[in-house]
Design an enzyme around this catalytic site. Structure first.
Site, PDB file in Angstrom:
ATOM      1  N   HIS A 166       0.760 -13.664  13.108  1.00 38.91           N
ATOM      2  CA  HIS A 166       0.989 -12.408  13.117  1.00 38.91           C
ATOM      3  C   HIS A 166       1.700 -11.651  14.221  1.00 38.91           C
ATOM      4  CE1 HIS A 166      -0.200 -11.420   8.740  1.00 38.91           C
ATOM      5  NE2 HIS A 166      -1.274 -12.550   9.261  1.00 38.91           N
ATOM      6  N   LYS A 184       0.315   4.561  11.758  1.00 39.91           N
ATOM      7  CA  LYS A 184      -0.415   3.053  12.146  1.00 39.91           C
ATOM      8  C   LYS A 184      -1.042   3.115  13.303  1.00 39.91           C
ATOM      9  CE  LYS A 184       4.259   2.284  12.294  1.00 39.91           C
ATOM     10  NZ  LYS A 184       4.284   1.214  11.389  1.00 39.91           N
ATOM     11  N   ARG A 185      -1.583   1.921  13.366  1.00 39.58           N
ATOM     12  CA  ARG A 185      -2.328   1.657  14.721  1.00 39.58           C
ATOM     13  C   ARG A 185      -1.611   2.395  15.765  1.00 39.58           C
ATOM     14  NH1 ARG A 185      -2.690  -2.755  17.913  1.00 39.58           N
ATOM     15  NH2 ARG A 185      -1.385  -3.839  16.465  1.00 39.58           N
ATOM     16  N   LYS A 226       4.320   0.449  19.511  1.00 43.44           N
ATOM     17  CA  LYS A 226       4.703   0.944  18.059  1.00 43.44           C
ATOM     18  C   LYS A 226       5.108   2.325  18.483  1.00 43.44           C
ATOM     19  CE  LYS A 226       0.961  -1.512  15.471  1.00 43.44           C
ATOM     20  NZ  LYS A 226       1.881  -2.032  14.396  1.00 43.44           N
ATOM     21  N   THR A 279       4.102  -3.416   7.160  1.00 43.03           N
ATOM     22  CA  THR A 279       3.841  -3.198   5.684  1.00 43.03           C
ATOM     23  C   THR A 279       4.009  -1.768   5.390  1.00 43.03           C
ATOM     24  OG1 THR A 279       1.336  -3.426   6.014  1.00 43.03           O
ATOM     25  CG2 THR A 279       2.716  -5.412   5.036  1.00 43.03           C
ATOM     26  N   LYS A 315       5.687   0.255   2.109  1.00 46.91           N
ATOM     27  CA  LYS A 315       4.962   1.408   1.165  1.00 46.91           C
ATOM     28  C   LYS A 315       5.677   2.501   1.091  1.00 46.91           C
ATOM     29  CE  LYS A 315       0.662  -0.766   2.768  1.00 46.91           C
ATOM     30  NZ  LYS A 315      -0.058  -0.954   4.019  1.00 46.91           N
TER      31      LYS A 315
END
Length: 814
Positions: A355, A543-544, A549, A651, A655
């Site tokens: 991952h 998100k985290r 990110k 993901t 969504k």
């Protein structure tokens, strides 16, 4: 009141009386919620038993998905939806004087996961059951989740997530199936009848007790299992001495040390004891899970040599990598097979999903720690490593120089990803770009040796939860246009493409989006006392929180807009609401500073008399599945702006796309495949490519300071971090400033700033033409069926697991 509503009302009233001794008038919302669960479980458990019996009778090959995380969210609505009874229960609750949403909120989000890894595992379980595939989860029953996030004076504060303080209504304890797991001790080697025998002495015993959670398939009778292991102690495992009066207190210490193993999701591993605990957790899951699988398999009297014909063990990332040596141990020490036979069975049974491309996320453990905690496993890992390195030396002379970097044991570290790749028959990435990076760069030497093992399985999400459940109004609009076949075959959403420019359909989509914005605005007003314009662009970054990110890049754009408004109060901006939801790891100081900065900027912007009508910033604390379900249906813009090559798939992008949001993103992870499907006119891409990132990292030619010096907009943004504008007299954001300039901006925030601003300008221009925006939104919804986890799981089932659907009997779900 319809007959079915009346009948269910009577059932629920009777359940309140029999279970809680309460009349309807005296019942609390919690008691009503629990009565609903008890009523549902009667049907679920009957189908659960039938499903397991069917698998036995058909001798179905079964997959076991080992994961440290399963981010289930609430199950009551999901289960009711899958049972075809959600609307009936909502109608009945309303008739009984209860608000369905308030009743359903009585269920706590299960504290079994943190982010995308765990949510993916939950979606996969849903798809397995909904496709009637024999597949189950293996996880840990954490007493406390990651943490409850509170924001106090802008700072993240971590509180215990005691999600099990109330009874978890869906689990069933299987105390009769408890298993012993052993840690530490010593291993004695003897020779018996010409064969080496290994005897484990003086070990610490831990009792692994399974708690099973039913996973309900959609509109069928299939109910699979998520088995969660709890570390528990018994007096049988503690040696009492009649001469010691303080044995009771020693026992309490012992009991506490045992139960810590399943107490916390991801204990802090920044110190030695935390590392030990996390490693114990991983082996605890692996050993308990494998022992239970072998026990069940042997009850059917099937020969061990045929294990891989009946069982597949999927490792979800590197956390369960000890599956490889533990399966070897069980086959050799417990079942008395020879090395070659055990190794053949192991390699044919275990599959591995990677991952990440981040080196720090590819787990490595100190060799001495493995040796101390798992002395027998260490011997097995050492032997696997010796045989693998010898094979490389003789069979791949061109790789001899790379043996130290490919070895499982090297530089006093055990490399878990290497162990997984060597011991598995399949190695898959989770997006096309990610898999290519693994093959061409991160794991290139292993791809040279095992090319047939590498494959791609792009991630997916269950459209049942992330569209049908969270956005029923959009579901209805879609079904009115193209029928309901897409619900069972989500790829049929492409039939919406001809409606992309249909004015009436666009109007229906716009109406649903606005209604969802109103709901979200009301929630934000109630929870945070912030007034949000329900006509504004809802720009979502959920998100985290991690450097790669790049929540910071998003924030820099917001500060840039703020500066523009300060310089020219008449500047025309479409009102925009920026929503952040993210948790930072407790020990990750940079990420926690970014949270503080987001809230500091929000405090300044949201109270400015002129600017607050154009820009609003909301940081929604304690981001979770349930919170995502509120946000996603209202989103217009999906922030997927990770540094190219760093996000394996994502993901959240799927969504948000499925609910009609347009993506602004880098060419990273599954963004690439989203862009290919929707076309470049229906996505806002920007920034460096993964190849450009690799070139900068290889050549070392990136100079962050040059971008700071040469871009006035960027300099004006960054200077506000250190001139106390947002910090009220303290220079508390200087570490962010210095990390960018003096650590040379590891994630290329400054490099991508200009490109990101241009992409955001395109967003504004496009949104001004609502007909064009809605057309793009519909195209995104239409192409989102590709990213259903049903498609992903069908690919796993066909290409890796070789499992087939098992039609369950005709028991009617009541």
């Amino acid at each position: 009141m319809s007959k079915t509503v009346y009948n269910l009302s009577q059932v629920l009233k009777e359940k309140l009386t029999s279970s809680y001794g309460k009349s309807l008038e005296d019942a609390t919302t919690k008691e009503m919620f629990q009565s609903i669960c008890l009523t549902m479980k009667e049907s679920i458990h009957a189908n659960w038993q039938m499903t397991q019996q069917t698998y036995i009778e058909k001798e179905s090959k079964q997959v076991y998905y080992f994961s440290m995380e399963f981010l289930l969210g609430r199950l009551v609505e999901s289960n009711l939806l899958n049972m075809g009874m959600l609307n009936l229960y909502k109608e009945t609750l309303t008739a009984l004087g209860f608000d369905p949403e308030e009743v359903f909120r009585e269920e706590h989000d299960a504290g079994l996961g943190n982010g995308g890894l765990g949510r993916l595992a939950a979606c996969f379980l849903d798809s397995l059951a909904s496709l009637q595939l024999p597949g189950h989860g293996m996880g840990i029953r954490y007493k406390y989740g990651l943490f409850q996030q509170k924001v106090v004076n802008g700072y993240q504060v971590e509180l215990p997530d005691n999600w099990l303080k109330d009874e978890y209504m869906w689990e069933t304890k299987r105390g009769d199936k408890a298993i012993e797991v052993r840690f530490g001790g010593t291993v004695e080697t003897t020779v018996e009848n010409g064969h080496l025998q290994f005897h484990h002495h003086d070990y610490e015993r831990v009792l692994a007790v399974p708690y099973d959670v039913p996973i309900v398939g959609f509109n069928n009778n299939t109910v699979n299992t998520l088995r969660l292991w709890s570390a528990e102690s018994t007096t049988n495992h503690f040696h009492f001495h009649s001469s010691r009066g303080h044995d009771y207190y020693h026992y309490l210490d012992y009991k506490r040390s045992i139960e810590k193993i399943s107490e916390f999701l991801y204990p802090d591993d920044s110190y030695y004891e935390g590392k030990i605990l996390r490693l114990k957790q991983q082996y605890f899951l692996v050993s308990a899970g494998l022992q239970s699988i072998l026990h069940r398999y042997k009850k059917r009297n099937n020969p061990l040599e045929q294990l891989s014909n009946h069982v597949v063990i999927q490792i979800n990332d590197t956390h369960p990598s000890l599956v490889v040596p533990e399966l070897m141990r069980l086959l050799m020490d417990e079942e008395k097979l020879g090395w070659d036979e055990a190794w053949s069975i192991t390699q044919k049974t275990v599959a591995y999903t990677n991952h990440t491309t981040l080196s720090e996320a590819l787990e490595k453990w100190p060799e001495e720690m493995i040796k101390t905690l798992f002395p027998r496993l260490y011997l097995i890992i050492h032997e696997i490593n010796e045989r693998f390195c010898k094979m490389l030396w003789y069979d791949y002379p061109e790789l001899r120089e790379k043996i130290p970097e490919m070895a499982i044991l090297s530089y006093e570290q055990v490399h878990m990803s290497h162990l997984s790749m060597v011991g598995s028959f399949s190695i898959n990435g989770v997006a096309k770009l990610h898999t290519n990076i693994l093959k061409d760069r991160v794991m290139k030497p292993f791809y040279t040796v095992f090319p047939e093992r590498f494959n791609n399985k792009t991630n997916g999400i269950t459209h049942r939860r992330w569209l049908l459940n969270v956005n029923p109004e959009l579901t209805n609009v879609i079904s009115q246009a193209i029928g309901t076949d897409w619900i069972h075959t989500p790829g049929q959403l492409t039939r919406l493409i001809p409606f992309a420019n249909d004015a009436a359909f666009q109007e229906s989509i716009a109406k649903v989006k606005h209604e969802n914005k109103v709901k979200l605005a009301n929630f934000i007003k109630k929870q945070y006392n912030v007034t949000v314009d329900d006509q504004s662009i809802v720009d979502v970054h959920i998100k985290r929180l991690h450097g790669y990110k790049r929540q910071l890049l998003n924030l820099f754009h917001i500060i840039h807009l703020y500066n523009r408004c300060l310089e020219d109060p008449s500047v025309e901006l479409i009102p925009r609401t920026f929503i952040f939801g993210a948790k930072a790891a407790p020990g990750y100081s940079f990420a926690k500073q970014v949270i503080k900065l987001i809230n500091a900027v929000a405090a300044k912007v949201n109270t400015h008399p002129e600017i607050s009508s154009k820009i609003k910033i909301v940081f929604l604390e304690n981001y979770s599945v349930s919170l995502a379900e509120r946000i996603i249906p209202a989103a217009d813009l999906s922030e997927q702006i990770s540094t190219a090559s760093k996000e394996a798939s994502g993901t959240g992008n799927m969504k948000l796309m499925m609910n009609g949001a347009l993506t602004i993103g880098t060419l990273d992870g599954a963004n690439v495949e989203i862009g290919e499907l929707v076309g470049e006119d229906n996505i806002f891409t920007f920034g460096l490519t993964s190849e450009e990132v690799f070139n900068y990292q290889r050549e070392g030619e990136y100079r962050a300071r040059d971008y700071y010096n040469n871009d006035r907009r960027l300099r004006n943004v960054m200077d506000l971090l250190v001139n106390q504008h947002f910090s009220g007299g303290d220079v508390e954001f200087k570490d962010i400033f210095y990390s960018l300039l003096y650590n040379n901006d590891e994630y290329f925030v400054l490099k991508d700033f200009d490109s990101y601003i241009h992409a955001q300008n395109r967003v504004q221009e496009t949104y001004q033409n609502q007909t064009d925006w809605l057309s793009k939104s519909i195209v995104n919804i239409a192409q989102s069926g590709m990213f259903s986890s049903d498609r992903t799981i069908q690919e796993y089932a066909k290409d890796i697991w070789k499992i087939k659907p098992s039609t369950i009997g005709n028991l009617i779900i009541k």
